[in-house]
Every structure is written in structure tokens, then in C-alpha cells.
Design an enzyme around this catalytic site. Structure first.
Site, PDB file in Angstrom:
ATOM      1  CB  VAL A 278      -0.960   0.006   1.215  1.00  0.00           C
ATOM      2  CG1 VAL A 278      -1.924   1.183   1.118  1.00  0.00           C
ATOM      3  CG2 VAL A 278      -1.727  -1.305   1.327  1.00  0.00           C
TER       4      VAL A 278
ATOM      5  CB  ALA B 202       9.966   5.383   8.225  1.00  0.00           C
TER       6      ALA B 202
ATOM      7  CE  LYS C 125      -6.213  -5.703   7.975  1.00  0.00           C
ATOM      8  NZ  LYS C 125      -6.114  -5.498   6.563  1.00  0.00           N
TER       9      LYS C 125
ATOM     10  N   GLY D 281     -10.736  -2.180   2.446  1.00  0.00           N
ATOM     11  CA  GLY D 281      -9.830  -1.562   1.470  1.00  0.00           C
ATOM     12  C   GLY D 281     -10.348  -0.294   0.829  1.00  0.00           C
TER      13      GLY D 281
ATOM     14  CB  ILE E  88     -15.542  -0.388   0.196  1.00  0.00           C
ATOM     15  CG1 ILE E  88     -15.295  -1.576  -0.737  1.00  0.00           C
ATOM     16  CG2 ILE E  88     -17.017  -0.027   0.251  1.00  0.00           C
ATOM     17  CD1 ILE E  88     -15.987  -2.856  -0.299  1.00  0.00           C
TER      18      ILE E  88
ATOM     19  CD  GLU F  77      -0.620 -12.452   4.490  1.00  0.00           C
ATOM     20  OE1 GLU F  77       0.107 -12.811   5.423  1.00  0.00           O
ATOM     21  OE2 GLU F  77      -1.216 -11.369   4.438  1.00  0.00           O
TER      22      GLU F  77
ATOM     23  CG  ASP G  69      -8.455  -9.377   7.997  1.00  0.00           C
ATOM     24  OD1 ASP G  69      -7.602  -8.489   8.133  1.00  0.00           O
ATOM     25  OD2 ASP G  69      -9.384  -9.314   7.157  1.00  0.00           O
TER      26      ASP G  69
ATOM     27  CE  LYS H 270     -10.217  -6.133   7.075  1.00  0.00           C
ATOM     28  NZ  LYS H 270     -10.059  -7.014   5.918  1.00  0.00           N
TER      29      LYS H 270
ATOM     30  N   GLY I 107      -5.464  -4.845  -1.818  1.00  0.00           N
ATOM     31  CA  GLY I 107      -4.624  -4.529  -2.983  1.00  0.00           C
ATOM     32  C   GLY I 107      -4.014  -3.160  -2.784  1.00  0.00           C
TER      33      GLY I 107
HETATM   34  P1  NAP Z   1       3.701  -4.609   3.649  1.00  0.00           P
HETATM   35  O1  NAP Z   1       3.656  -4.824   2.181  1.00  0.00           O
HETATM   36  O2  NAP Z   1       4.156  -5.727   4.523  1.00  0.00           O
HETATM   37  O3  NAP Z   1       4.642  -3.340   3.932  1.00  0.00           O
HETATM   38  C1  NAP Z   1       5.042  -2.958   5.201  1.00  0.00           C
HETATM   39  C2  NAP Z   1       6.043  -1.845   5.075  1.00  0.00           C
HETATM   40  O4  NAP Z   1       6.348  -1.352   6.382  1.00  0.00           O
HETATM   41  C3  NAP Z   1       7.380  -2.237   4.442  1.00  0.00           C
HETATM   42  O5  NAP Z   1       7.811  -1.241   3.561  1.00  0.00           O
HETATM   43  C4  NAP Z   1       8.332  -2.353   5.625  1.00  0.00           C
HETATM   44  O6  NAP Z   1       9.671  -2.000   5.337  1.00  0.00           O
HETATM   45  C5  NAP Z   1       7.756  -1.334   6.569  1.00  0.00           C
HETATM   46  N1  NAP Z   1       8.014  -1.708   7.970  1.00  0.00           N
HETATM   47  C6  NAP Z   1       7.534  -2.770   8.652  1.00  0.00           C
HETATM   48  N2  NAP Z   1       7.990  -2.779   9.908  1.00  0.00           N
HETATM   49  C7  NAP Z   1       8.792  -1.698  10.012  1.00  0.00           C
HETATM   50  C8  NAP Z   1       9.581  -1.160  11.063  1.00  0.00           C
HETATM   51  N3  NAP Z   1       9.642  -1.755  12.245  1.00  0.00           N
HETATM   52  N4  NAP Z   1      10.270  -0.009  10.829  1.00  0.00           N
HETATM   53  C9  NAP Z   1      10.228   0.596   9.617  1.00  0.00           C
HETATM   54  N5  NAP Z   1       9.495   0.135   8.591  1.00  0.00           N
HETATM   55  C10 NAP Z   1       8.795  -0.999   8.786  1.00  0.00           C
HETATM   56  O7  NAP Z   1       2.274  -4.155   4.213  1.00  0.00           O
HETATM   57  P2  NAP Z   1       0.993  -3.655   3.358  1.00  0.00           P
HETATM   58  O8  NAP Z   1       0.332  -4.811   2.705  1.00  0.00           O
HETATM   59  O9  NAP Z   1       1.373  -2.477   2.537  1.00  0.00           O
HETATM   60  O10 NAP Z   1       0.017  -3.189   4.534  1.00  0.00           O
HETATM   61  C11 NAP Z   1       0.282  -2.021   5.302  1.00  0.00           C
HETATM   62  C12 NAP Z   1      -0.872  -1.780   6.280  1.00  0.00           C
HETATM   63  O11 NAP Z   1      -2.088  -1.567   5.537  1.00  0.00           O
HETATM   64  C13 NAP Z   1      -1.167  -2.937   7.239  1.00  0.00           C
HETATM   65  O12 NAP Z   1      -1.569  -2.422   8.478  1.00  0.00           O
HETATM   66  C14 NAP Z   1      -2.311  -3.660   6.573  1.00  0.00           C
HETATM   67  O13 NAP Z   1      -3.122  -4.359   7.490  1.00  0.00           O
HETATM   68  C15 NAP Z   1      -3.072  -2.482   5.980  1.00  0.00           C
HETATM   69  N6  NAP Z   1      -3.904  -2.866   4.813  1.00  0.00           N
HETATM   70  C16 NAP Z   1      -3.342  -3.516   3.771  1.00  0.00           C
HETATM   71  C17 NAP Z   1      -4.116  -3.868   2.692  1.00  0.00           C
HETATM   72  C18 NAP Z   1      -3.519  -4.589   1.511  1.00  0.00           C
HETATM   73  O14 NAP Z   1      -4.244  -4.868   0.563  1.00  0.00           O
HETATM   74  N7  NAP Z   1      -2.232  -4.898   1.504  1.00  0.00           N
HETATM   75  C19 NAP Z   1      -5.502  -3.554   2.689  1.00  0.00           C
HETATM   76  C20 NAP Z   1      -6.046  -2.857   3.764  1.00  0.00           C
HETATM   77  C21 NAP Z   1      -5.230  -2.511   4.834  1.00  0.00           C
HETATM   78  P3  NAP Z   1      10.614  -2.873   4.366  1.00  0.00           P
HETATM   79  O15 NAP Z   1       9.969  -2.754   3.013  1.00  0.00           O
HETATM   80  O16 NAP Z   1      11.941  -2.252   4.418  1.00  0.00           O
HETATM   81  O17 NAP Z   1      10.553  -4.270   4.911  1.00  0.00           O
END
Ligand code: NAP
Length: 438
Positions: A17, A46, A106, A135, A137, A191, A202, A206, A308
Site C-alpha cells: 500500500v 520510513a 486494523k 480496502g 470501499i 498468504e 482479520d 474489522k 490490494g
Molecule cells: P507490507 O507490504 O508488509 O509493507 C510494510 C512496510 O512497512 C514495508 O515497507 C516495511 O519496510 C515497513 N516496515 C515494517 N515494519 C517496520 C519497522 N519496524 N520499521 C520501519 N518500517 C517498517 O504491508 P501492506 O500490505 O502495505 O500493509 C500495510 C498496512 O495496511 C497494514 O496495516 C495492513 O493491514 C493495511 N492494509 C493492507 C491492505 C492490503 O491490501 N495490503 C488492505 C487494507 C489494509 P521494508 O519494506 O523495508 O521491509
């Protein structure tokens, strides 16, 4: 002409994201400035490792591993790291420094949302989290703002795309749970460790957020009854289909006002039978939808992509523009109201219809004996269907009984199932599933 203000935006996380949020912030800077009334300057990103290749090409100098310093110098903080710590501490630091915060986390909100909301209230800053539920919506803002002049009575949500994909696969191909899960993993919908999705955790996080906003009371994960989809079999899906139903994992928050069951809010997640003509039954694949019933608005449905990078980034940017407008215009942070003071009820207080599958001996009088037990426990039968199975080799005859009840309490249903199990003509209880939308 007055000078346009610049607001510094700190982005925490650059994964699925975060990378898309950074791309949109840079590519659509002009449009976002026009809509916010301020230039939104991405001051830094960061991450854990600055050398990790990213999905999007971004200026290298924006990356840092020092999230703390980045947060302290920001007007707006977007938290997209996930997990509890350091996300929680960084959000608190941002709030205490007077920054508005946007998050999609969440898991953190379900675990410790009340602390964060209170800190944001105290500091008079905005904490927004549209991306945390379903997401792309827009569902939280309609509940909080558009429906704030109405009374919501019930929310039914398909809020986890992975489980909806798996159940949809099972429904359309006849696959067993394990095979549908393997297919979801192969296509990237699930996953490697699918526990949080398939066990309903999850969706429960929500459900707590949806219930809190819908009923103006803070509910946490502990208030949510949670049952995942791992026990749903291909046979359950096939029998449901034959009877005109589809099985969905629903997050449900509903108002109960009953002299027997108590008054309050039942918040729960479990596999649920829905009539095939119900609007939520048409939600296929990994899509999400939330169906709301309100006293004056009636029935509403919100549908779209529940996950996504790019769809979720849309919800994050919407919150960001709204927070930026508030910083430009001034005034207190927009928070949710918590004046409902309604208790969370346990699952025993829920009152739904049930679908029960029984494998019984094909003998005279069996149906009457079963019907008698249902009546004795105050559970009235709406539909009872029997299919006879003849095994020509062993000459044993058995019957499959499918029963759909009228609404009954969880306790009455449990007592009925226990009593039915004790009958000598029952070979097994093949399924007990809750039904909504009838
Ligand atoms: P992700 O792909 O796992 O990305 C996490 C990012 O956070 C990475 O860039 C990681 O750095 C960084 N990170 C993690 N721990 C860290 C730390 N301790 N210090 C600094 N940086 C750190 O996660 P995502 O899928 O984008 O999801 C992000 C959030 O959005 C989550 O809370 C998730 O529940 C929520 N969300 C996601 C979706 C979805 O479709 N993916 C939908 C709704 C909500 P590195 O890249 O260097 O490892």
C-alpha cells in the site's frame, strides 16, 4: 493572492500500500493540492531496509530507517507499516506532536484503538482509518458522517477477500476447503500462513471497528465472537446450494432488544448461509461488500475491492486530503462519537435462523421424533427436506435431513442439537450453520 501552505507528509512503510500512496502523492501532487488547499510534500518514507527494491520507482533520498525523527517533523503521518509496535508508539508520537494521522492498521485499532482515539481527541487532531475496513470501499465515513442522523440497526459485511475467494471457489467448483485454499495461495489471494484470514481474526478486527462506529460505542476484539471457515466442507456448500443458499463469512454487528436475550449489540464473525437472491450472495471472488440496515435509510450496500495496494491507497489518500483540509481550515479533529453506551452481548444472545444437516436411519416415525424435539426446545422448523440413500451392497437405508429453522436463540439451538444427537436413529449431525437474510 495568498500563498498556498505546504504540509509535510511522513510515510511509514513502503510495501504493497505504502508504495502506491507514495506514487500517487508524487504523480498527482497538483490535483491533491487543489483538493486539499495545501501542497502535500512527501518529506520521507520510513522502512526497515532502504535497499529493498520497491514496486514503484521513488527518489532514494526520501528513504530512511529513522521513523522517529521523520514523524516528529511532520504535519500529517501515514502509518502503513502494519503490526502493533513500533506502529503504535509512532502514531502516539505523531498525535502528541499535533500531527493528523492516517492508518490502515486494523490489527492495531482492534487491539488498542481506544487509547489512540482518546489521545487524538485530547490533542485535537484527526485520526482516520478508512483503509482499515474493506480496502477501497468508502464505508467508515458513510457510517460516521452520512448516517450520523440515522440509527443503524444491523451491519452485515463480507470484509475478508481471501475467505470470500475460498468459499466462492468451493461453491463454483465443488472443491474441498484445503484445495480452494491452495488455489487462493497459488493466485496470491491467501498468504503462506493464512491463519488470520481463514480463522476469521482479520474479519473480527474489522467487525469491532464497524460495530464501534455504527453503534457509537467502543467495541474491541474481545467483544467479537469469532468462528472461521476451516470447518466448512464441500458437502456443506453443496447442501446449502441445493436448498437455495450460498455460504459466506460474515462480520455481523446488530442491535438486539429482547426481554429474553438482553439488550445490546451482538458482534460476531461466522460462516453464514444467505439466500442466493440476497445482494451479498452476488459478491464473488476476492471482492468485499458491506450491507447496512438503518431505521430511516433502509437497506444500503457498499461494494468494491477490499484489498490490494492501489485500491487501498485510494482510501488512504481520501483520508489524507480530508485531514489536510482540516489543517488548512482549522477546528477540532473529527472523531467518532462514543455516546451510545450499549453493552456487547455474547453469542448466546444472538437470534438467527439455522441450517442443520442430519444423517438419520430411514425408519418410520423418525421425522416426527425429530420435529418433536425441535418443538420441545422452542425452535420452530421452516423447511425440512429428506433425501433417501440406498446402499445396494449392504442393503442399509439412511436418509439425509436438511432443516432450516425460524429465528431462535443460540442457547435453544444448542439444546435442540444436543437432544437430537441423543436419539438412537441419528447417525450424525453433519452441519449446523447460521442463516441470515431470510
Ligand atoms: P507490507 O507490504 O508488509 O509493507 C510494510 C512496510 O512497512 C514495508 O515497507 C516495511 O519496510 C515497513 N516496515 C515494517 N515494519 C517496520 C519497522 N519496524 N520499521 C520501519 N518500517 C517498517 O504491508 P501492506 O500490505 O502495505 O500493509 C500495510 C498496512 O495496511 C497494514 O496495516 C495492513 O493491514 C493495511 N492494509 C493492507 C491492505 C492490503 O491490501 N495490503 C488492505 C487494507 C489494509 P521494508 O519494506 O523495508 O521491509
Amino acid at each position: 493572492m495568498s500563498e498556498v501552505r505546504t504540509l509535510k507528509v511522513a510515510l511509514l512503510g513502503c510495501g504493497n500500500v505504502g508504495a502506491q500512496v507514495a506514487r500517487i502523492l508524487i504523480d498527482d501532487a497538483e490535483a491533491l493540492a487543489a483538493r486539499s488547499g495545501a501542497r502535500l510534500e512527501l518529506s520521507g518514507i520510513a522502512v526497515r531496509n532502504v535497499d529493498t527494491p520497491r514496486d514503484v520507482e521513488l527518489p532514494r533520498e526520501l528513504f530512511t530507517t529513522d521513523a522517529d525523527t521523520l514523524v516528529k517533523d511532520a504535519d500529517l503521518v501515514i502509518e502503513l507499516m502494519g503490526g502493533i509496535e513500533p506502529a503504535r508508539s509512532l502514531i502516539l508520537t505523531a498525535i502528541q506532536n499535533g500531527a493528523c494521522v492516517v492508518t490502515g492498521n486494523k490489527a492495531l485499532l482492534a487491539q488498542d484503538g481506544p487509547t489512540l482515539y482518546e489521545e487524538a481527541d485530547k490533542a485535537g487532531v484527526q485520526l482516520s482509518y478508512e483503509a482499515a475496513v474493506a480496502g477501497a470501499i468508502p464505508i467508515l465515513r458513510p457510517i460516521r458522517d452520512s448516517l450520523s442522523g440515522d440509527r443503524i440497526t444491523r451491519v452485515l459485511g463480507i470484509v475478508n477477500g481471501t475467505t470470500n475467494f475460498i468459499l466462492d471457489q468451493m461453491d463454483s467448483t465443488g472443491a474441498q476447503f484445503a484445495d480452494a485454499l491452495a488455489e487462493a495461495q497459488r493466485l496470491g489471494y491467501a498468504e503462506a500462513d493464512p491463519t488470520a484470514d481463514v480463522e476469521g481474526h482479520d474479519a473480527a478486527a474489522k467487525a469491532a471497528i464497524l460495530a464501534s462506529l455504527s453503534f457509537h460505542t467502543r467495541f474491541s476484539l474481545d467483544d467479537v465472537y469469532c468462528e472461521g471457515i476451516t470447518k466448512v466442507s464441500a458437502e456443506d456448500i453443496a447442501s446449502a446450494k441445493e436448498a437455495g443458499f450460498v455460504i459466506k463469512l460474515l462480520a455481523i454487528a446488530e442491535k438486539i432488544d429482547s426481554s429474553d436475550l438482553g439488550s445490546g449489540i451482538s458482534v460476531r464473525v461466522h460462516p453464514t448461509l444467505l439466500p442466493r437472491e440476497h445482494p451479498l450472495a452476488a459478491v464473488r471472488g476476492a471482492f468485499n461488500a458491506v450491507f447496512i440496515e438503518a431505521e430511516n435509510a433502509g437497506e444500503l450496500m457498499f461494494y468494491g475491492q477490499g484489498a490490494g495496494g492501489t485500491p487501498t491507497a485510494s482510501a488512504v489518500l481520501g483520508d489524507l486530503v480530508s485531514a489536510a483540509r482540516r489543517l488548512v481550515l482549522g477546528g477540532p479533529g473529527r472523531t467518532e462519537t462514543t455516546t451510545g453506551h450499549v453493552p456487547a452481548l455474547t453469542i448466546d444472545a444472538s437470534n438467527t435462523s439455522y441450517y442443520i444437516g442430519l444423517d438419520v436411519a430411514d425408519q418410520a416415525g423418525v421425522l416426527a421424533r425429530i420435529a418433536h424435539i425441535f418443538a420441545e426446545n422452542g425452535v420452530s422448523i421452516e423447511i425440512m427436506r429428506q433425501t433417501i440413500h440406498r446402499d445396494s451392497a449392504s442393503k442399509v437405508e439412511s436418509a439425509e435431513l436438511k432443516i432450516v429453522t425460524h429465528r431462535a436463540s443460540e442457547a435453544a439451538l444448542a439444546a435442540t442439537v444436543e437432544a437430537v444427537k441423543g436419539l438412537d436413529v441419528i447417525n450424525s449431525v453433519t452441519s449446523v450453520l447460521r442463516v441470515e437474510g431470510v
